[in-house]
Enzyme design. Structure first.
Site, short mmCIF file in Angstrom:
data_model
loop_
_atom_site.label_atom_id
_atom_site.label_comp_id
_atom_site.label_asym_id
_atom_site.label_seq_id
_atom_site.Cartn_x
_atom_site.Cartn_y
_atom_site.Cartn_z
N GLU A 127 0.83 -1.20 0.00
CA GLU A 127 0.00 0.00 0.00
C GLU A 127 0.87 1.26 0.00
O GLU A 127 0.54 2.25 -0.63
CB GLU A 127 -0.93 -0.01 1.21
N THR A 169 -5.40 10.55 -1.17
CA THR A 169 -5.00 10.46 0.25
C THR A 169 -3.97 11.53 0.57
O THR A 169 -3.99 12.14 1.64
CB THR A 169 -4.46 9.05 0.55
N1 HSE Z 1 -5.95 6.88 8.02
C1 HSE Z 1 -5.62 7.21 6.67
C2 HSE Z 1 -6.11 8.62 6.38
C3 HSE Z 1 -6.36 6.26 5.76
O1 HSE Z 1 -7.24 8.91 6.74
O2 HSE Z 1 -5.39 9.39 5.80
C4 HSE Z 1 -5.65 6.07 4.50
O3 HSE Z 1 -4.61 5.12 4.68
#
Ligand code: HSE
Length: 291
Positions: A120, A168
């Site tokens: 990932e 992201t």
């Molecule tokens: N916890 C992470 C975020 C999720 O919200 O940026 C994506 O890996």
């Protein structure tokens, strides 16, 4: 060919930024593998045109490399990339489990979590485990520095995915660097409530625990119509609503009897602001299945 169905996941769940995650009963990726001299990858399905098939640039390719398990890999995407539904984690987790079986590596699902996270990291830039942990272990997961805790749960959910893209990386840029003690106290209370709610299979407690004053308000601004969609879901009976992962998916916890009305209300609210969307009536589900 060995086939694995690997679930979509939702990270954060509001109060558990970078900590909480849940496996979704649907949608899911289908990963097929067979032994080969060198790794090749064929992508199909939702958003597959945006995913590189070069094994050096693909999550599954990174997993094959980490497990020293060259294979012909076919991935049928049920989980669109950049959705907030753990798309790359589903492929990474599916590939990790499939290649572990194919080559009899004998690793447990827990041991595969850091390996899938490597895959990932290749696409998201950081090796978070909050999507790959539930994608491999199922249920509700808590990722902490000293390990992962898993709780089986089957809370009903609606996930509404608007036809917009939030990466992201962008969604992490808007997260505040610091917050007040007041917010910290509120977040700890919410996170504890959500955790107990998962254990008790109590949608009302889970919904209360999904509130968050720190990360979600900043990210909501990246999603056209978020406030209207959240309000529509709450009016239709949702117990709590938040951004799924980094977005743009929006997730609601609810009782099963309200799920269909909530899905309709969320779709209508996105439509009212000119955004196409699709809704998944789902629940917290199991980890991947090997066929
Ligand atoms: N916890 C992470 C975020 C999720 O919200 O940026 C994506 O890996």
């Amino acid at each position: 060919m060995l086939t694995v169905r690997a679930p979509a996941t939702s990270a954060n769940l509001g109060s558990g930024f970078d900590v909480f995650g849940a496996a979704l009963e649907r949608p899911a990726d289908i990963v097929r593998v067979e032994r080969a001299e060198e790794t090749t990858i064929e992508m199909s399905g939702a958003g597959s045109e945006f995913i590189p098939e070069d094994p050096a640039k693909n999550t599954a390719g990174a997993v094959a490399e980490a497990l020293d398990a060259p294979a012909r890999i076919k991935i049928d995407k049920g989980v669109r990339p950049a959705s907030g539904l753990g798309s790359s984690a589903a492929s990474a987790a599916g590939a990790a489990l499939a290649l572990n079986e194919l080559y009899d590596r004998g690793l447990s699902r827990s041991e595969l979590v850091p390996i899938a996270a490597e895959g990932e990291a290749l696409v998201s830039g950081e090796a978070h485990q909050d999507n790959v942990a539930p994608a491999l272990l199922g249920g509700f997961t808590i990722v902490a520095d000293d390990g992962v805790t898993q709780v089986d749960s089957s809370i009903p959910l609606v996930v509404c995915l608007p036809d917009i893209v939030v990466s992201t990386r962008d969604a992490r840029r808007v997260v505040p660097d610091s917050t007040s003690v007041e917010n910290m106290v509120d977040t700890v209370g919410r996170a504890a409530t959500l955790t107990v709610g998962m254990h008790r299979e109590d949608p009302a407690m889970v919904g209360r625990g999904m509130e968050d004053n720190v990360v979600t308000p900043a990210r909501a601004k990246l999603i056209d119509g978020y406030d209207a969609v959240r309000d529509a879901a709450l009016d239709a009976g949702a117990m709590g609503v938040t951004v799924s992962g980094a977005g743009p998916g929006v997730i609601a916890a609810c009782y099963e009897s309200d799920r269909s009305a909530i899905a309709g209300a969320m779709l209508d609210a996105f439509d009212d602001v000119g955004v196409d969307s699709r809704a998944y009536q789902t629940r917290i589900g199991d980890g991947p299945t090997v066929y």
